[in-house]
Design a protein around this motif. Structure first.
Motif, PDB file in Angstrom:
ATOM      1  N   LEU A  53       0.859  -1.234   0.125  1.00 34.51           N
ATOM      2  CA  LEU A  53       0.140  -0.070  -0.020  1.00 34.51           C
ATOM      3  C   LEU A  53       0.810   1.226   0.105  1.00 34.51           C
ATOM      4  CD1 LEU A  53      -2.788   1.661   0.337  1.00 34.51           C
ATOM      5  CD2 LEU A  53      -2.624   1.109   2.721  1.00 34.51           C
ATOM      6  N   GLN A  54       0.563   2.191  -0.982  1.00 36.14           N
ATOM      7  CA  GLN A  54       1.476   3.494  -1.017  1.00 36.14           C
ATOM      8  C   GLN A  54       0.500   4.451  -1.046  1.00 36.14           C
ATOM      9  OE1 GLN A  54       4.221   4.423  -4.430  1.00 36.14           O
ATOM     10  NE2 GLN A  54       5.610   4.000  -2.686  1.00 36.14           N
ATOM     11  N   ASN A  55       0.690   5.729  -0.834  1.00 38.96           N
ATOM     12  CA  ASN A  55      -0.002   6.770  -1.095  1.00 38.96           C
ATOM     13  C   ASN A  55       1.129   8.024  -1.260  1.00 38.96           C
ATOM     14  OD1 ASN A  55      -2.930   6.344   0.310  1.00 38.96           O
ATOM     15  ND2 ASN A  55      -1.489   5.608   1.908  1.00 38.96           N
ATOM     16  N   TYR A  56       0.539   8.741  -2.383  1.00 39.70           N
ATOM     17  CA  TYR A  56       1.327  10.255  -2.788  1.00 39.70           C
ATOM     18  C   TYR A  56       0.439  11.197  -3.048  1.00 39.70           C
ATOM     19  CZ  TYR A  56       0.784   9.813  -8.022  1.00 39.70           C
ATOM     20  OH  TYR A  56       0.529   9.647  -9.239  1.00 39.70           O
ATOM     21  N   LEU A  57       0.945  12.422  -2.602  1.00 37.28           N
ATOM     22  CA  LEU A  57       0.329  13.632  -2.659  1.00 37.28           C
ATOM     23  C   LEU A  57       1.103  14.583  -3.242  1.00 37.28           C
ATOM     24  CD1 LEU A  57      -2.136  15.541  -1.502  1.00 37.28           C
ATOM     25  CD2 LEU A  57      -0.658  15.912   0.521  1.00 37.28           C
ATOM     26  N   GLN A  58       0.586  15.630  -4.216  1.00 31.94           N
ATOM     27  CA  GLN A  58       1.353  16.488  -4.666  1.00 31.94           C
ATOM     28  C   GLN A  58       0.587  18.013  -4.667  1.00 31.94           C
ATOM     29  OE1 GLN A  58       1.720  15.406  -8.782  1.00 31.94           O
ATOM     30  NE2 GLN A  58       3.654  13.907  -8.088  1.00 31.94           N
ATOM     31  N   PHE A  59       1.227  18.908  -3.993  1.00 28.09           N
ATOM     32  CA  PHE A  59       0.549  19.996  -3.592  1.00 28.09           C
ATOM     33  C   PHE A  59       1.255  20.959  -4.483  1.00 28.09           C
ATOM     34  CE2 PHE A  59      -0.239  23.900  -1.091  1.00 28.09           C
ATOM     35  CZ  PHE A  59      -1.501  24.123  -1.207  1.00 28.09           C
ATOM     36  N   TRP A 143       6.481   6.220 -24.353  1.00 32.09           N
ATOM     37  CA  TRP A 143       7.180   5.899 -23.175  1.00 32.09           C
ATOM     38  C   TRP A 143       6.665   7.070 -22.103  1.00 32.09           C
ATOM     39  CZ3 TRP A 143      11.767   3.078 -22.066  1.00 32.09           C
ATOM     40  CH2 TRP A 143      12.350   3.739 -20.908  1.00 32.09           C
ATOM     41  N   GLU A 144       6.590   8.397 -22.338  1.00 31.34           N
ATOM     42  CA  GLU A 144       6.363   9.372 -21.345  1.00 31.34           C
ATOM     43  C   GLU A 144       4.954   8.942 -20.587  1.00 31.34           C
ATOM     44  OE1 GLU A 144       6.260  14.372 -21.399  1.00 31.34           O
ATOM     45  OE2 GLU A 144       6.804  13.258 -23.041  1.00 31.34           O
ATOM     46  N   GLU A 145       3.764   8.644 -21.454  1.00 33.32           N
ATOM     47  CA  GLU A 145       2.678   8.509 -20.904  1.00 33.32           C
ATOM     48  C   GLU A 145       2.717   7.298 -19.818  1.00 33.32           C
ATOM     49  OE1 GLU A 145      -1.198   9.470 -19.872  1.00 33.32           O
ATOM     50  OE2 GLU A 145       0.311  10.669 -21.040  1.00 33.32           O
ATOM     51  N   GLN A 146       3.489   6.408 -19.855  1.00 32.80           N
ATOM     52  CA  GLN A 146       3.545   5.393 -19.162  1.00 32.80           C
ATOM     53  C   GLN A 146       4.334   5.700 -17.832  1.00 32.80           C
ATOM     54  OE1 GLN A 146       4.062   1.221 -21.028  1.00 32.80           O
ATOM     55  NE2 GLN A 146       4.945   2.717 -22.584  1.00 32.80           N
ATOM     56  N   VAL A 147       5.165   6.691 -17.949  1.00 39.38           N
ATOM     57  CA  VAL A 147       5.942   7.129 -16.514  1.00 39.38           C
ATOM     58  C   VAL A 147       5.065   7.529 -15.540  1.00 39.38           C
ATOM     59  CG1 VAL A 147       7.754   8.363 -15.576  1.00 39.38           C
ATOM     60  CG2 VAL A 147       7.981   7.563 -17.972  1.00 39.38           C
ATOM     61  N   ASP A 148       5.337   7.080 -14.279  1.00 41.16           N
ATOM     62  CA  ASP A 148       4.113   7.482 -13.179  1.00 41.16           C
ATOM     63  C   ASP A 148       4.587   8.628 -12.779  1.00 41.16           C
ATOM     64  OD1 ASP A 148       3.833   7.658  -9.991  1.00 41.16           O
ATOM     65  OD2 ASP A 148       2.677   5.877 -10.759  1.00 41.16           O
ATOM     66  N   ALA A 149       3.665   9.414 -12.430  1.00 38.69           N
ATOM     67  CA  ALA A 149       3.805  10.844 -12.119  1.00 38.69           C
ATOM     68  C   ALA A 149       4.677  11.112 -11.065  1.00 38.69           C
ATOM     69  CB  ALA A 149       2.235  11.445 -11.613  1.00 38.69           C
ATOM     70  N   THR A 150       5.028  10.353 -10.134  1.00 37.51           N
ATOM     71  CA  THR A 150       6.199  10.473  -9.358  1.00 37.51           C
ATOM     72  C   THR A 150       7.331  10.439  -9.722  1.00 37.51           C
ATOM     73  OG1 THR A 150       6.111   8.066  -8.582  1.00 37.51           O
ATOM     74  CG2 THR A 150       4.623   9.449  -7.169  1.00 37.51           C
ATOM     75  N   GLU A 151       7.471  10.159 -10.820  1.00 40.04           N
ATOM     76  CA  GLU A 151       9.015   9.506 -11.445  1.00 40.04           C
ATOM     77  C   GLU A 151       9.200  10.543 -12.705  1.00 40.04           C
ATOM     78  OE1 GLU A 151      10.960   7.574 -10.419  1.00 40.04           O
ATOM     79  OE2 GLU A 151       9.964   6.359  -8.992  1.00 40.04           O
ATOM     80  N   LEU A 152       8.166  11.417 -12.803  1.00 40.60           N
ATOM     81  CA  LEU A 152       8.385  12.665 -13.910  1.00 40.60           C
ATOM     82  C   LEU A 152       9.549  13.671 -13.483  1.00 40.60           C
ATOM     83  CD1 LEU A 152       4.626  13.399 -15.062  1.00 40.60           C
ATOM     84  CD2 LEU A 152       6.272  12.057 -16.295  1.00 40.60           C
ATOM     85  N   GLN A 403      14.474  13.748   0.426  1.00 46.02           N
ATOM     86  CA  GLN A 403      14.103  12.451   0.732  1.00 46.02           C
ATOM     87  C   GLN A 403      14.109  11.629  -0.340  1.00 46.02           C
ATOM     88  OE1 GLN A 403      14.942  10.911   3.846  1.00 46.02           O
ATOM     89  NE2 GLN A 403      15.294  12.848   4.707  1.00 46.02           N
ATOM     90  N   GLY A 404      14.975  12.016  -1.495  1.00 48.07           N
ATOM     91  CA  GLY A 404      14.631  11.241  -2.727  1.00 48.07           C
ATOM     92  C   GLY A 404      13.268  11.735  -3.321  1.00 48.07           C
ATOM     93  N   GLU A 405      12.609  10.941  -4.145  1.00 47.69           N
ATOM     94  CA  GLU A 405      11.178  11.092  -4.508  1.00 47.69           C
ATOM     95  C   GLU A 405      10.140  11.248  -3.502  1.00 47.69           C
ATOM     96  OE1 GLU A 405      10.855  11.950  -7.545  1.00 47.69           O
ATOM     97  OE2 GLU A 405      12.521  11.281  -8.751  1.00 47.69           O
ATOM     98  N   ARG A 406      10.646  10.457  -2.340  1.00 44.52           N
ATOM     99  CA  ARG A 406       9.414  10.679  -1.314  1.00 44.52           C
ATOM    100  C   ARG A 406       9.278  11.994  -0.673  1.00 44.52           C
ATOM    101  NH1 ARG A 406      13.117   6.685   0.283  1.00 44.52           N
ATOM    102  NH2 ARG A 406      13.946   8.080   2.129  1.00 44.52           N
ATOM    103  N   VAL A 463       5.139  20.486  -3.768  1.00 45.09           N
ATOM    104  CA  VAL A 463       5.865  19.629  -3.090  1.00 45.09           C
ATOM    105  C   VAL A 463       5.356  18.347  -3.095  1.00 45.09           C
ATOM    106  CG1 VAL A 463       4.247  20.207  -1.145  1.00 45.09           C
ATOM    107  CG2 VAL A 463       6.276  19.070  -0.530  1.00 45.09           C
ATOM    108  N   GLN A 464       5.991  17.209  -3.457  1.00 46.48           N
ATOM    109  CA  GLN A 464       5.447  15.898  -3.584  1.00 46.48           C
ATOM    110  C   GLN A 464       6.007  14.961  -2.160  1.00 46.48           C
ATOM    111  OE1 GLN A 464       6.026  13.441  -7.365  1.00 46.48           O
ATOM    112  NE2 GLN A 464       7.533  12.362  -6.200  1.00 46.48           N
TER     113      GLN A 464
END
Length: 467
Positions: A53-59, A143-152, A403-406, A463-464
């Motif tokens: 289980l993972q959550n992510y937030l982008q403000f 390729w670009e559309e398959q990249v997860d939003a956290t990895e853009l 903290q990296g992408e976190r 902020v992510q």
């Protein structure tokens, strides 16, 4: 919204029930249960079941200034500053019965109720060369559309990607890989619903909940899709940046890919293509049919924190009459075909010493122009009408990876120049990405070289947080 909430509750209940039932069996009696709370996810495993289980937030804060046409009716006044939650998602991944049977469910809490369920897939990985998948997921076309939003690298994908991507799709597909340490060939091929994005947007967009009911969007015509990649120096992760640790980033990685898509559907847009039939069909099916061929080629490089991504896009749409429809295109009040072209280039560098990543991108869209259909507008031999403008995008980004992408703090600066055309249907606005630009001013028949421009400046701070 209620149905999505119920779905989420049921899914969580099943996971909890599986957890409780498994914990009743002590270690040494055939089942071993492990629970782990990592730095950016919660993971629980037992024999026959796993969940992560993972959550992510982008403000985000956006400052946008539009330098559109001035004077009465111009759009210079559409400037704004806005705070918003750009993305808030919960992702469930794991396996059922055995590791060969994996699943993934992802919910996006900031989308409407009928589009909140982004990903829901089941995969049977029964061998390296052929694996079976079913459900809804981003279509493996580019390729670009398959990249997860956290990895853009940028906060959002490029202007060109937003014009050409194939969004989410529902269907069945196979995938596989030839080569173990070196993936010489990776492929995806499948059959999907294929839902027309809009009556003047000829690509797939099937991320919303649908029912078993005929419509101009849900019919007997399907979509075919395939993608192939090669990673000659080793597997490259599906990202837009080189985030490998320092003890690994010295290895050069290259990847090249190509995607092909064929979408069939009816079209109900008399401003683009006429129907000569006096009355509507009894079924409601349109007497105009379209088939769209879309292709992309892309290349990618990762080395010492440097990443380079380039892509070329092409789309060709052909219209056909069916049934009693015999409307011609010779009178220049209807079109026979459309052809759009685009390209993108993005480069970035990750500075490990200070955890700073910087990058730039440039991309363009060349939208097809044609004569108009609206009889109330003057007709000329010049192909000056269009669905969307031609566009160039230039952008710069910088991110501090605390903290990296976190936990990441980002800034984007974007400049977009859109060369305006006349609306094909006499409307006030054209279709855009960051805005809906005003149709071209001036008299029909003027040279396209003197077309008006709509310019946008965008500055974003974000902020992510992944937890």
């Amino acid at each position: 919204m209620k149905s999505i909430s119920v779905l989420t509750a049921v899914f969580a209940a099943l996971c909890l029930a599986q957890s409780l039932s498994a914990q009743e069996v002590k270690d040494g009696e055939g089942t071993r249960t492990t629970t782990e709370i990592g730095k950016n996810a919660f993971r629980w495993d037992t024999d026959g079941f796993s969940i992560r289980l993972q959550n992510y937030l982008q403000f985000r804060m956006t400052v946008q200034q539009e330098l559109g046409q001035s004077g009465n009716g111009g759009t210079n006044g559409r400037d704004f500053i806005n705070f918003r939650v750009a993305r808030a998602k919960t992702d469930f991944q794991g396996y059922i019965f055995q590791k060969a049977f994996s699943y993934r469910v992802r919910l996006n809490w900031v989308r409407g109720a009928d589009e909140m369920l982004e990903i829901a897939t089941f995969r049977w990985a029964f061998m390296q060369y052929v694996n079976l998948n079913g459900g809804q997921a981003p279509l493996p076309w580019n390729w670009e559309e398959q990249v997860d939003a956290t990895e853009l690298h940028f906060m959002d994908r490029s202007y060109a990607n937003e014009v050409f991507n194939q969004d989410y799709a529902k269907g069945v597909w196979i995938d596989g890989q030839v080569g173990e340490d070196v993936p010489w060939v990776k492929y995806w091929a499948g059959v999907y619903n294929g839902v027309l994005a809009a009556q003047d947007d000829f690509r797939n967009k099937d991320g919303a909940l649908t029912s078993d009911a005929f419509s101009n969007l849900i019919d007997q015509e399907l979509m075919l899709n395939a993608r192939v990649e090669t990673h000659p120096f080793g597997l490259m992760a599906k990202t837009m940046a080189d985030r490998r640790p320092e003890d690994e980033h010295s290895k050069l990685l290259l990847a090249f890919g190509a995607g092909f898509n064929l979408l069939f559907s009816g079209v109900d847009n008399a401003d683009l293509r006429l129907d000569s039939g006096a009355t509507a069909t009894g079924s409601g099916r349109s007497r105009v049919r379209q088939e769209t061929w879309a292709a992309t080629v892309d290349g990618h490089m990762r080395w010492y924190g440097i990443s380079v991504d380039a892509a070329v896009y092409w789309r060709f749409t052909e219209f056909h009459n069916r049934g009693i429809n015999s409307a011609p295109t010779s009178h220049r009040r209807g079109i026979g075909e459309l052809q759009d072209f685009g390209w993108s280039f993005e480069a970035s560098y990750y500075i490990h010493l200070i955890d700073l990543s910087v990058g730039a991108r440039v991309n363009a869209v060349d939208a097809d122009e044609f004569w108009g259909r609206d009889a109330a507008l003057s007709q000329t031999d010049l192909q000056q009408r269009a669905i969307r403008p031609d566009a160039m995008e230039y952008a710069f980004t910088a991110s501090y990876l605390y903290q990296g992408e976190r936990l990441k703090f980002s800034m984007d600066i974007i400049y977009v120049d859109q060369q305006l055309a006349y609306s094909y249907k006499g409307a006030q606005y054209l279709s855009g990405v960051y805005n809906d630009p005003l149709t071209r001013n001036g008299l029909l028949g003027q040279s396209r070289d003197n077309a008006d421009h709509d310019v946008i400046w965008i500055v974003r701070f974000q902020v992510q947080w992944i937890f």
